[in-house]
Design a protein around this motif. Structure first.
Motif, PDB file in Angstrom:
ATOM      1  N   PRO A   1       2.107 -10.746 -13.133  1.00 14.43           N
ATOM      2  CA  PRO A   1       3.007  -9.964 -12.264  1.00 14.43           C
ATOM      3  C   PRO A   1       3.865  -8.971 -13.045  1.00 14.43           C
ATOM      4  CG  PRO A   1       3.061 -12.276 -11.656  1.00 14.43           C
ATOM      5  CD  PRO A   1       2.305 -12.197 -12.940  1.00 14.43           C
TER       6      PRO A   1
ATOM      7  N   SER B   1      -3.014  -5.854   4.109  1.00  9.73           N
ATOM      8  CA  SER B   1      -1.648  -6.178   3.714  1.00  9.73           C
ATOM      9  C   SER B   1      -1.508  -6.056   2.200  1.00  9.73           C
ATOM     10  CB  SER B   1      -1.289  -7.594   4.150  1.00  9.73           C
ATOM     11  OG  SER B   1      -2.097  -8.552   3.459  1.00  9.73           O
ATOM     12  N   ARG B   2      -0.275  -6.090   1.703  1.00 13.71           N
ATOM     13  CA  ARG B   2      -0.046  -5.962   0.266  1.00 13.71           C
ATOM     14  C   ARG B   2      -0.701  -7.115  -0.491  1.00 13.71           C
ATOM     15  NH1 ARG B   2       6.179  -4.548  -0.797  1.00 13.71           N
ATOM     16  NH2 ARG B   2       5.316  -4.267  -2.897  1.00 13.71           N
ATOM     17  N   TRP B   3      -0.617  -8.322   0.085  1.00 11.27           N
ATOM     18  CA  TRP B   3      -1.230  -9.472  -0.570  1.00 11.27           C
ATOM     19  C   TRP B   3      -2.753  -9.347  -0.580  1.00 11.27           C
ATOM     20  CZ3 TRP B   3      -1.196 -13.015  -3.939  1.00 11.27           C
ATOM     21  CH2 TRP B   3      -2.066 -14.117  -3.867  1.00 11.27           C
ATOM     22  N   THR B   4      -3.321  -8.851   0.518  1.00 15.15           N
ATOM     23  CA  THR B   4      -4.773  -8.665   0.590  1.00 15.15           C
ATOM     24  C   THR B   4      -5.233  -7.607  -0.405  1.00 15.15           C
ATOM     25  OG1 THR B   4      -4.778  -9.276   2.944  1.00 15.15           O
ATOM     26  CG2 THR B   4      -6.701  -8.098   2.105  1.00 15.15           C
TER      27      THR B   4
ATOM     28  N   PHE C   1      -3.776  -6.832  -3.197  1.00 13.22           N
ATOM     29  CA  PHE C   1      -3.683  -7.401  -4.536  1.00 13.22           C
ATOM     30  C   PHE C   1      -4.829  -8.370  -4.800  1.00 13.22           C
ATOM     31  CE2 PHE C   1      -2.239 -10.727  -7.452  1.00 13.22           C
ATOM     32  CZ  PHE C   1      -1.889  -9.965  -8.553  1.00 13.22           C
ATOM     33  N   ARG C   2      -5.124  -9.210  -3.794  1.00 15.05           N
ATOM     34  CA  ARG C   2      -6.126 -10.265  -3.998  1.00 15.05           C
ATOM     35  C   ARG C   2      -7.549  -9.710  -3.981  1.00 15.05           C
ATOM     36  NH1 ARG C   2      -8.668 -13.515  -0.231  1.00 15.05           N
ATOM     37  NH2 ARG C   2      -7.351 -12.616   1.387  1.00 15.05           N
TER      38      ARG C   2
END
Length: 251
Positions: A60, A161-164, A166-167
Motif C-alpha cells: 500500500p 469500484s476502487r477495490w475492484t 485494485f484487485r
C-alpha cells in the motif's frame, strides 16, 4: 580490461576462498547440529514473518507513492529509503530508542500493555522488516510507475469500484514487482545482522539467527561458521536465479 579484471577478482576471490576452505566432508553433519538447525529454523521463520509484514504495509505504501500526488511525497519517499543507506547498527539503536522499554513508544507499550519488545523473537522480525522493507517498496513502486494508469482509469469509467480496480487491474499489473521485491526483501531479512544484534541481541533459540550464529561460531568453531556461510551463499545464488532476466540483462 585490467581494472575490470581486478574488480572481478576482488569480488570473486572471497567466495572462492569460502568454497575452497569449506568443510565439505563434514558439511552434512555440521548442518545437522542442533544449534545450527536452531539458527536456521529461526532465520527462516523470522525472515518469512518480516517479509509478510513488509508485504502487508509496503505494497500500500508503494501504491501511495506511485499513484497519489500529495504534498510531501518526496519527503516520504526519502524517509522510506533511509534504511537502505543507514548503517544497520544505527537502525537497531533507533529501534531500541523508539520501541525499547524507555523508548518513545516502547515505554507506553511496557506500562500499558506490559509488552517488552527488545531481545525477543518479535524484535528480530521488527529489525529485519525495518531494513528490508525499502527493497519491497522501491521494487513495487517502480513496477507501478512502469505500467499504464489508463487501464485503471478505463476500469473505473466502466463502473468498477476502487477495490475492484485494485484487485482486478492494479494488483495483476504490479504482481511481477511484488514478487521480485518480496524475494529481495526476504533475502535481505535473512542476512540481517547489525540491527538484529543491537535491538534483539544474540540469544540461542530466541534471537540468534544465522548471521549471528556465524559470528559467534567464528570464535569457537570456524567449520560451523563456514557451513552456515555456505547456506547463506546458497540462498544468495537462489535469489539471483529467481530474479534473472528482471534485474540482470543477459544475452
Amino acid at each position: 580490461m585490467a581494472p575490470a579484471a581486478i574488480g572481478l577478482a576482488f569480488l570473486v576471490l572471497p567466495l572462492a576462498g569460502l568454497l575452497a576452505r569449506a568443510p565439505w566432508q563434514t558439511l552434512a553433519a555440521r548442518l545437522a547440529e542442533p544449534r545450527v538447525m536452531e539458527a536456521l529454523r529461526l532465520s527462516l521463520v523470522t525472515s518469512t514473518a518480516a517479509t509478510a509484514a513488509c508485504l502487508l504495509t509496503g505494497v500500500p505504501l508503494a501504491w501511495l507513492l506511485a499513484r497519489v500526488a500529495f504534498r510531501g511525497r518526496r519527503v516520504v519517499r526519502a524517509l522510506v529509503t533511509v534504511p537502505l543507506v543507514l548503517p544497520p547498527v544505527v537502525g537497531g539503536l533507533a529501534l531500541l530508542l523508539a520501541l525499547g522499554r524507555g523508548g518513545l513508544v516502547g515505554a507506553w507499550l511496557d506500562s500499558t500493555l506490559g509488552l517488552a519488545l527488545p531481545f525477543t523473537t518479535a524484535a528480530v522480525v521488527l529489525a529485519e522488516a525495518f531494513v528490508a522493507m525499502p527493497f519491497l517498496v522501491v521494487s513495487v513502486e517502480g513496477a507501478l510507475r512502469s505500467t499504464d494508469a489508463r487501464f485503471e482509469e478505463a476500469a473505473a469509467i466502466l463502473g468498477a469500484s476502487r477495490w475492484t480496480v485494485f484487485r482486478r487491474v492494479t494488483l495483476p499489473l504490479m504482481a511481477p514487482g511484488i514478487a521480485a521485491g518480496a524475494v529481495l526483501c526476504w533475502a535481505r531479512a535473512l542476512g540481517e545482522f547489525g540491527a538484529t544484534v543491537t535491538f534483539a541481541g544474540s540469544l540461542p533459540g530466541r534471537t540468534q539467527t544465522m548471521p549471528l550464529a556465524v559470528y559467534r561460531a567464528l570464535e569457537s568453531d570456524p567449520e560451523a561458521a563456514m557451513a552456515l556461510s555456505l547456506v547463506l551463499l546458497l540462498v544468495c545464488v537462489a535469489v539471483l536465479a529467481c530474479l534473472r532476466g528482471r534485474w540482470v540483462n543477459v544475452a
